[in-house]
Design an enzyme around this catalytic site. Structure first.
Site, PDB file in Angstrom:
ATOM      1  N   SER A  22       0.841  -1.208   0.000  1.00 37.09           N
ATOM      2  CA  SER A  22       0.000   0.000   0.000  1.00 37.09           C
ATOM      3  C   SER A  22       0.870   1.251   0.000  1.00 37.09           C
ATOM      4  O   SER A  22       0.362   2.349  -0.031  1.00 37.09           O
ATOM      5  CB  SER A  22      -0.883   0.005   1.232  1.00 37.09           C
ATOM      6  OG  SER A  22      -0.057   0.013   2.380  1.00 37.09           O
ATOM      7  N   HIS A  48      -3.685  -3.473  -4.997  1.00 36.75           N
ATOM      8  CA  HIS A  48      -3.796  -2.934  -3.635  1.00 36.75           C
ATOM      9  C   HIS A  48      -5.220  -3.108  -3.128  1.00 36.75           C
ATOM     10  O   HIS A  48      -6.120  -2.365  -3.513  1.00 36.75           O
ATOM     11  CB  HIS A  48      -3.385  -1.450  -3.623  1.00 36.75           C
ATOM     12  CG  HIS A  48      -3.496  -0.827  -2.264  1.00 36.75           C
ATOM     13  ND1 HIS A  48      -3.813   0.503  -2.085  1.00 36.75           N
ATOM     14  CD2 HIS A  48      -3.376  -1.355  -1.013  1.00 36.75           C
ATOM     15  CE1 HIS A  48      -3.864   0.765  -0.791  1.00 36.75           C
ATOM     16  NE2 HIS A  48      -3.614  -0.349  -0.125  1.00 36.75           N
ATOM     17  N   GLU A  96      -7.173  -0.903  -5.935  1.00 37.49           N
ATOM     18  CA  GLU A  96      -6.293   0.011  -6.680  1.00 37.49           C
ATOM     19  C   GLU A  96      -5.350  -0.861  -7.497  1.00 37.49           C
ATOM     20  O   GLU A  96      -4.572  -1.639  -6.935  1.00 37.49           O
ATOM     21  CB  GLU A  96      -5.517   0.915  -5.733  1.00 37.49           C
ATOM     22  CG  GLU A  96      -6.274   2.150  -5.264  1.00 37.49           C
ATOM     23  CD  GLU A  96      -5.389   3.094  -4.452  1.00 37.49           C
ATOM     24  OE1 GLU A  96      -5.584   4.329  -4.518  1.00 37.49           O
ATOM     25  OE2 GLU A  96      -4.479   2.592  -3.735  1.00 37.49           O
ATOM     26  N   ASN A 138      -4.630   6.601  -0.379  1.00 39.01           N
ATOM     27  CA  ASN A 138      -3.880   6.988   0.825  1.00 39.01           C
ATOM     28  C   ASN A 138      -3.197   8.336   0.649  1.00 39.01           C
ATOM     29  O   ASN A 138      -2.953   9.048   1.616  1.00 39.01           O
ATOM     30  CB  ASN A 138      -2.869   5.899   1.180  1.00 39.01           C
ATOM     31  CG  ASN A 138      -3.565   4.670   1.733  1.00 39.01           C
ATOM     32  OD1 ASN A 138      -4.725   4.743   2.135  1.00 39.01           O
ATOM     33  ND2 ASN A 138      -2.881   3.539   1.716  1.00 39.01           N
TER      34      ASN A 138
END
Ligand code: T1G
Length: 689
Positions: A413, A434, A446, A484
């Site tokens: 990640s 991800h 992702e 993120n």
């Protein structure tokens, strides 16, 4: 007739056939075609009944959503419906695929409906922030009864043919693949039996029982309050059904029209319609041709049987793809597989599938401590702890072990996937997949394309995402990828705001009221403040250190940023307030009153700004992809469209820029506007002249 409608006659049955790909949506053209088609069929004396059927993959899937907000053209839907409902001969709707929204509303003005077993019917307008605006709110409860109408219209779910038949929505189920024949035979029987031309608008038997019983609606409102928090449309749908119960049909239709107008001109529906198309756009990769050959993934290897590894593996097994899961130690392997079995047993207990299905799914898992067992896998996903050297070591080994042509994926990640790929001789086979925790539940995936990732690997990953029930979003390699990376902006400001005078519960309240499922501090307490924290090395430098040192480690210790009672109900903490104020004082941070508006702006606008940096760098294809990432992975409310849509439509880019510049002056370069944001504002100013 026009190019989307044909009229034929089978014996003494007229057949109006619609053909307007992709989903026979009720565009102006389709409405005109229907109007002309039915006018001619009604005028044809030789036709004793009319069958309405669609070519292509589905019956009418609703109003044409792309036409919303445009000036209406051609006959209105109500006009077409009146033509059908008042026809002097029976009209039978023949349904395959999906009869949804306006499509079901057209079927409900027909006198009868026949379906094939695979057909589905529903009024999903609520998912677009709307309500059925063509009589569905008044006709559905008159057919199915109030309870089912409440449930179907506020959930937007599609009823199966069997359920539609049992609830009276469909009058008959005909043989799959023989819809036209079945519908014509049904129509001929109606004519032969001289059956009545029942108009649903005249029915009252299914709603009378609820008349004068507001408690039915109150109880229902309570039952959906939590999951529909912040959405306007569910309540509006309920009010229409109340009108269907308590008012004459035409009065109820007026209520429906009024509430529909309010919703269709409102911001929530505009946002949810954006999300509808964004979900469909996300799968389109401009530089990866549609006909790119794909790798046939029949077997998957997962490295790591921890929480992520186990959850990831379940997705593939649920889609019928066997998985080999590798762990270094047998105990950890057994423990990981035991967690997977527990998850399946819980799903079976919740009635998702029969208990015997648990063993069937577990039989598709092969556990091993030998990496060599992954040699023949079509896809290998590494899901071990985040350490670059360890990951490169694993990929180096996989490069030697796994057959050529397979995909080597990492669930990292945060780490640089280009760097990981250098550990192999086949960087074109390396990609990031991800997943989000819990990986067997969260819809977002992702898909991280590295510099050398091949089109085959990208195309395969995108369709594999759909196959395992995920929404795959293609993003580029950068710190935090998309999701993120935006989260980091919010977290940074949230942490700064509580030092400047806001309290954790203020920040959480503002974001919760905005529609996010939970604020950052409540989230930290849930995850545990001691994640990655070490008592021995803690120096009391951060607020987290100070809280953990006082054993305030979150919900699990009954105290974190909040105090928790025995039912884990949070309440603001005087002790934490004291710790924060002293911490700020020791660092000469001036505390002040901070408005809710400032909290919201400082937490959300830097996310929008960061989105434009991501687009500048080409780390996301479209702004709407960023919206889908946050809606599917971080609980951004659909009725707010996503961070980028919110910035552009709810705030307005000019104000986003002005507020970023305002905070940049006060708080420095963290608020430096993205060049793309400045350019877009300049452009729109130029256009506005
Ligand atoms: N209008 C316009 N375009 C539509 C559309 C619609 N209603 N439905 C689908 N499309 C496009 C979609 O954008 C995509 O385009 C292509 O069709 C295939 O769709 C008065 C107010 C029918 C179950 O909410 O749920 O009626 O990307 O990829 O997975 O009361 O589409 O190829 O260019 O989704 O097989 C209510 C919406 C409208 C149903 C098929 N109806 N559609 O799923 O294909 S409001 C809906 C769906 C209304 C009235 C009110 C699904 C589907 P492109 P797809 P799919």
């Amino acid at each position: 007739m026009n190019e989307v409608t044909t009229l034929t006659r089978e014996g003494d049955i007229a057949v109006v056939t619609l053909n307007s790909p992709p989903v026979n949506a009720l565009s102006a053209n389709v409405r005109e075609g229907l109007f002309e088609g039915f006018k001619a069929a009604i005028a044809d004396d030789a036709a004793k009944a009319i069958v309405l059927i669609c070519d292509g993959r589905t019956f009418i899937a609703g109003a044409d959503i792309t036409e919303f907000g445009q000036a209406p053209k051609g006959p209105g839907l109500h006009e077409v419906q009146a033509m059908i409902e008042d026809a002097p001969k029976p009209v039978v709707a023949a349904v395959h695929g999906t009869a949804l929204g306006g499509g079901l509303e057209v079927a409900l003005v027909c006198h009868y409906r026949v379906v094939v077993p695979s057909a589905r019917m529903g009024l999903p307008e609520v998912n677009l922030g709307l309500l059925p605006g063509a009589g569905g709110t008044q006709r559905l409860p008159r057919v199915t009864g109030v309870e089912k109408a409440l449930e179907m219209m506020t959930s937007g779910r599609h009823a199966s043919a069997k359920e539609a038949h049992e609830s009276g929505l469909a009058d008959a189920i005909v043989e799959e693949g023989k819809l036209l024949e079945g519908a014509i035979a049904f129509a001929q029987k109606i004519v032969a039996d001289n059956a009545p031309l029942t108009k649903i608008r005249e029915r009252d038997d299914k709603v009378a029982g609820a008349r004068g019983k507001p408690e039915i609606f109150e109880a229902f409102r309570k039952s959906i309050a939590r999951k529909t928090r912040g959405f306007l449309a569910p309540e509006y749908n309920i009010q229409c059904i109340e009108a269907a119960v308590n008012l004459p049909f035409d009065e109820g239709m007026k209520v429906e029209a009024k509430l529909f107008r309010e919703l269709v001109t409102g911001e929530q529906s505009a946002a949810q319609r954006h999300v509808f198309f964004a979900e469909r756009q996300v799968a389109k990769i401009p530089d990866v041709p549609k006909d790119t050959p794909q790798i046939d993934v029949k077997s998957v290897g997962i490295i790591g049987a921890g929480t992520m590894g186990g959850g990831i593996a379940m997705n593939f097994v649920n889609a019928g793809i066997p998985v080999t899961i590798v762990e270094q130690a047998q105990e950890r392997l057994d423990a990981g597989l035991a967690v997977v079995r527990k998850n399946y047993e819980n799903s079976a207990k919740r009635g998702r599938f029969p208990m015997e299905e648990v063993d069937k799914r577990m039989s598709m898992f092969t556990g091993t401590t030998n990496l060599e067992d992954l040699a023949d896998k079509d896809l290998v996903i590494e899901a071990i702890f985040e350490n670059m050297d360890v990951k490169k070591d694993v990929f180096g080994k996989l490069d030697k072990i796994v057959k050529q042509g397979s995909i080597l994926a990492t669930n990292t990640s945060a780490l640089d996937i280009d760097e990981i790929a250098t550990a192999t001789t086949r960087p074109e086979a390396v990609i990031g997949l991800h997943f989000f925790s819990p990986a067997n539940v969260m819809k977002l995936l992702e898909i991280v394309r590295a510099d050398k990732t091949s089109n085959e690997v990208i195309a395969t990953s995108m369709s594999l995402a759909k196959k395992i029930g995920k929404v795959g979003v293609l993003v580029g390699v950068c710190p935090g990828f998309v999701g993120n990376r935006l989260l980091a902006q919010r977290q940074r400001e949230a942490n700064k705001l509580i030092l400047e005078g806001a309290m954790p519960w203020d920040v959480d309240r503002v974001l919760f009221d905005f529609g996010l499922p939970m604020g950052p501090f409540a989230m930290s307490d849930l995850a545990g403040l001691d994640l990655g924290w070490n008592k021995e090395t803690s120096k009391g430098e951060t607020l987290r250190d100070l809280l953990c040192e006082r054993d305030r480690r979150g919900q699990k210790t009954g105290a974190g940023f909040y105090d928790y009672d025995e039912n884990r109900v949070p309440s603001p903490s005087k002790e934490v307030e004291g710790i924060i104020r002293q911490y700020a004082e020791e660092r000469q941070i001036q505390q002040r009153e901070i408005s809710d508006e400032e909290i919201l702006e400082r937490c959300l606008l830097p996310m929008v700004n960061e989105g434009y940096k991501i687009l500048e760098e080409g780390k996301a294809i479209r702004a709407s992809d960023i919206d889908i990432v946050w809606i599917m992975g971080y609980g951004w409310p659909r009725y707010r469209g996503g961070p980028m849509w919110y910035g552009e439509n709810s705030v307005g880019l000019e104000k986003v820029l002005e507020r970023m510049q305002h905070y940049e002056e006060k708080h420095g370069p963290d608020f430096k506007p993205a060049a793309m944001l400045e350019d877009l504002v300049a452009e729109s100013k130029k256009k506005a002249g």
